[in-house]
Enzyme design. Sequence first.
Site, PDB file in Angstrom:
ATOM      1  N   HIS A   1      29.640 -13.559  99.789  1.00 28.54           N
ATOM      2  CA  HIS A   1      28.692 -13.552 100.878  1.00 28.54           C
ATOM      3  C   HIS A   1      27.797 -12.627 100.811  1.00 28.54           C
ATOM      4  O   HIS A   1      28.763 -11.315 100.447  1.00 28.54           O
ATOM      5  CB  HIS A   1      29.580 -14.065 102.670  1.00 28.54           C
ATOM      6  CG  HIS A   1      28.075 -13.406 103.410  1.00 28.54           C
ATOM      7  ND1 HIS A   1      27.349 -14.130 104.099  1.00 28.54           N
ATOM      8  CD2 HIS A   1      28.490 -12.628 105.029  1.00 28.54           C
ATOM      9  CE1 HIS A   1      26.638 -13.571 105.215  1.00 28.54           C
ATOM     10  NE2 HIS A   1      27.820 -12.805 105.506  1.00 28.54           N
TER      11      HIS A   1
ATOM     12  N   HIS B   1      23.816 -11.038 102.211  1.00 27.02           N
ATOM     13  CA  HIS B   1      22.646 -10.710 102.955  1.00 27.02           C
ATOM     14  C   HIS B   1      21.228 -10.630 101.672  1.00 27.02           C
ATOM     15  O   HIS B   1      19.851  -9.889 102.258  1.00 27.02           O
ATOM     16  CB  HIS B   1      22.524  -9.938 104.377  1.00 27.02           C
ATOM     17  CG  HIS B   1      23.585 -10.461 105.316  1.00 27.02           C
ATOM     18  ND1 HIS B   1      23.126 -10.072 106.410  1.00 27.02           N
ATOM     19  CD2 HIS B   1      24.854 -10.683 105.592  1.00 27.02           C
ATOM     20  CE1 HIS B   1      23.850 -10.392 107.455  1.00 27.02           C
ATOM     21  NE2 HIS B   1      24.626 -10.728 106.271  1.00 27.02           N
TER      22      HIS B   1
ATOM     23  N   ASP C   1      20.062 -26.020  86.324  1.00 22.77           N
ATOM     24  CA  ASP C   1      20.796 -25.631  85.280  1.00 22.77           C
ATOM     25  C   ASP C   1      22.306 -25.627  85.681  1.00 22.77           C
ATOM     26  O   ASP C   1      23.175 -24.849  85.676  1.00 22.77           O
ATOM     27  CB  ASP C   1      20.350 -23.828  84.475  1.00 22.77           C
ATOM     28  CG  ASP C   1      19.437 -24.484  83.152  1.00 22.77           C
ATOM     29  OD1 ASP C   1      19.264 -25.331  82.759  1.00 22.77           O
ATOM     30  OD2 ASP C   1      18.433 -23.411  82.906  1.00 22.77           O
TER      31      ASP C   1
ATOM     32  N   HIS D   1      21.107 -17.710 109.165  1.00 19.96           N
ATOM     33  CA  HIS D   1      22.169 -15.592 108.404  1.00 19.96           C
ATOM     34  C   HIS D   1      21.840 -15.763 107.513  1.00 19.96           C
ATOM     35  O   HIS D   1      21.036 -14.832 106.830  1.00 19.96           O
ATOM     36  CB  HIS D   1      23.128 -16.698 109.363  1.00 19.96           C
ATOM     37  CG  HIS D   1      24.579 -15.777 109.043  1.00 19.96           C
ATOM     38  ND1 HIS D   1      25.988 -15.839 109.335  1.00 19.96           N
ATOM     39  CD2 HIS D   1      24.929 -14.596 108.145  1.00 19.96           C
ATOM     40  CE1 HIS D   1      27.110 -14.629 108.996  1.00 19.96           C
ATOM     41  NE2 HIS D   1      26.506 -13.569 107.995  1.00 19.96           N
TER      42      HIS D   1
ATOM     43  N   TYR E   1      26.215 -26.053  76.125  1.00 22.47           N
ATOM     44  CA  TYR E   1      24.759 -25.032  76.529  1.00 22.47           C
ATOM     45  C   TYR E   1      26.463 -23.444  76.038  1.00 22.47           C
ATOM     46  O   TYR E   1      27.293 -24.348  76.802  1.00 22.47           O
ATOM     47  CB  TYR E   1      24.276 -24.635  77.520  1.00 22.47           C
ATOM     48  CG  TYR E   1      24.274 -22.796  77.920  1.00 22.47           C
ATOM     49  CD1 TYR E   1      23.027 -22.908  77.887  1.00 22.47           C
ATOM     50  CD2 TYR E   1      24.650 -22.448  78.733  1.00 22.47           C
ATOM     51  CE1 TYR E   1      22.122 -21.550  77.947  1.00 22.47           C
ATOM     52  CE2 TYR E   1      24.622 -21.156  78.794  1.00 22.47           C
ATOM     53  CZ  TYR E   1      23.119 -20.612  78.597  1.00 22.47           C
ATOM     54  OH  TYR E   1      22.729 -19.225  78.542  1.00 22.47           O
TER      55      TYR E   1
END
Lengths: 234, 234, 234, 234
Positions: free
Chosen positions: C96, C98, C121, C172, C230
């Site tokens: 998580h 910001h 991708d 958020h 890839y």
Amino acid sequence: MGKYTALKEEAFEANMQLPELGLVLFTFGNASAVDRDKGVFAIKPSGVPYTTLKVEDIVICDFEAKIVEGKMRPSSDTKTHAVLYKEWDKIGGVVHTHSTYGTAWAQAIKDIPIFGTTHADHLIADIPCAPPMKDEYIQGDYEHMTGYQIIDCLKDRGLDYNEIGMILVGSHAPFTWGATAAKAVYNSAVCEEVAKMAHLTLQINPNAATLKEALKKKHFERKHGKDAYYGQGC
Amino acid sequence: MGKYTALKEEAFEANMQLPELGLVLFTFGNASAVDRDKGVFAIKPSGVPYTTLKVEDIVICDFEAKIVEGKMRPSSDTKTHAVLYKEWDKIGGVVHTHSTYGTAWAQAIKDIPIFGTTHADHLIADIPCAPPMKDEYIQGDYEHMTGYQIIDCLKDRGLDYNEIGMILVGSHAPFTWGATAAKAVYNSAVCEEVAKMAHLTLQINPNAATLKEALKKKHFERKHGKDAYYGQGC
Amino acid sequence: MGKYTALKEEAFEANMQLPELGLVLFTFGNASAVDRDKGVFAIKPSGVPYTTLKVEDIVICDFEAKIVEGKMRPSSDTKTHAVLYKEWDKIGGVVHTHSTYGTAWAQAIKDIPIFGTTHADHLIADIPCAPPMKDEYIQGDYEHMTGYQIIDCLKDRGLDYNEIGMILVGSHAPFTWGATAAKAVYNSAVCEEVAKMAHLTLQINPNAATLKEALKKKHFERKHGKDAYYGQGC
Amino acid sequence: MGKYTALKEEAFEANMQLPELGLVLFTFGNASAVDRDKGVFAIKPSGVPYTTLKVEDIVICDFEAKIVEGKMRPSSDTKTHAVLYKEWDKIGGVVHTHSTYGTAWAQAIKDIPIFGTTHADHLIADIPCAPPMKDEYIQGDYEHMTGYQIIDCLKDRGLDYNEIGMILVGSHAPFTWGATAAKAVYNSAVCEEVAKMAHLTLQINPNAATLKEALKKKHFERKHGKDAYYGQGC
């Protein structure tokens, strides 16, 4: 130590500040320093990357842009510097960059409006954008005439080069100057920061008003003139 | 060790954080730290570059902005710091920067709307933009009155300086404060980041709604007050 | 070496990548790594700066977010991580942040449209923005319910958490996950870069069309599934 | 020293410049260098992070994109490089990145207009954005056809690959080339900077005019062709 070593070092140090301050990509910029007594200035050689630039590469030219000392070809903008030194006898350094935000305003062919005290701390007019040059000047002695494009723009606006250290040349990029080469570099960084802030100001508020007269005066006088009280007075 | 050495070191460390956090260009900012017992604060000298700043350069002033100790002239914004220390007896540090995004909002003369939890983690009001100062205050004791411009703006909005550590002064730039100088610096960085996020939010969605009350309350209370559970509780 | 040392190291390394990749300011983010056999995950302690974080500070929790080992209080977002590990048994890491652009989209409460192959991708849907949480969930077990806000959003959109490693929670900020903590960090950086590119795309062309189906399929299958070509196939 | 060591080193150095210049995140890019005498080019292996890339990891391929030497799988974009080397016999290097601003223009499916001399110093046309590829080409030999998408776009516009070192592929990202791999890298950085400046120019002035012919000609000829006077003439 050679006759011009101290001058070359001053120009070298000023040039090396440009990438450090994030003002140039590759070789997109040049700084010069003048020695009024000797009637010459020291300037970056053309196309040499900052990563390999050495003091001894710096080229010494006179105010007709003729090479006085140096093995390399001077900056392709040398004639612009020469004109400014010749016409403005109180400047000690000149800088040209293609810094991102300053160049964007130049490409937009817009003056940078004075929106806040950051701007007024340094100059109390909008940063002028000289019009793109006329075709005959471009096809003629282009870099020489770029110097006069700058000088004429200030004249047309009634601005004094001692009170305003920066200009945009329309469709091109910023030019700055100052009492020393270091001060001209400083003005290039200020121009870029003020250009970025003005862009963001208009993004946030397209109707943003320019700075009120009292704040222009106050902030400029804090830093300049006989009653200045910013800095250590030296 | 001198009487004020610890205080000077606190102010020095806070000042040195400003360029490290990308909040100042050249000398465009200043931080101070207070010693309530001694009735003085320590502040950056005016116009000294961060690259050469030393602990012993820090100037000690009283709450009337008179120099108590120090050989250099204190920041030109010293009177603003003095007023804030004098009027707000719970703050321990004050910071002033011209950080790019915060300054752009100040130049736009707009409050920074509270759009998300990043903002609410730190304050639950819009970051206020005090109106540009009146001409008589600018022409009078400008920096002193800037302190009262900040204090009056909070009063007018019914905001408590203990719950909001940052403000913009219209046409100028951000000022922040906190329980310590380090916390005031932290608030300057938060102000800049929140200013950037709010700008981008409006670019992406010009009709973006401000944060709902329940999220404002929740996020602020996670970090502040008696039921806070963010951090290590120390 | 303790029972959880390797797991703590994995979580520590993932957390330390966040400031290095420019995804967090101060303590605005957290990463965790799971050990499925032991039924625990390792997560950053709450409010501890990255500059002082040590491996031994990492906290071990079970899937009910109860502390199993550690002297510090775990991240305030621990319950969100716990719910995701409990409900999604193939993920190995959760992050998580910001981060600036991802958070701006979350604050704008807008999905990030899939405009190009950089996005495809990594995932072939728009990056979903879950609606801001309901008041009763905010006032109740907030971080626990944030986990279900994420899970429910994917369900509502018919998206498989194995094929999409990132989401925005409205008002958020982004949450990301992956087979390992390192992959979850990678997805955070991808989310931020794609968020920035999508913002700029719309600035340049407000009518930009989303990616055509054939390109979505091609780019995703280059990197994922049985015919992927890839990378080094390991 | 192996037969291809010098070529591998050239490709390695070019690849390592990409993260240093801020042009790639993780593995989102690749550079190659050609040896015309040996009929091969050296290219980055697929999916290998720049932080761990070694000279010996570089893969040697022929112009049919067949591996000639190397233990690793070459870049997934190898066929695009191969086509460009095969069709354009004067180029020495090719670079592909997903640099932020160049990719945003590609996603917006817009040519980058020539607004200033920074652009004209490098090419005197708008930077073309090739249309997104047709479905049959995407589903067929995709990377091979990407090469022809680039070549066909230049043909359609009447542009010469010797005078324009960069293109955007619509919905995808920039490709650049040059006389050497280093020059192709240089062109990638120029493309990104010009893309950013053009975006800002339109933000500042949505009606910005493109550069006048006389300035296009002047700036391009300062740097290119027989009368060039920029640089040291070597």
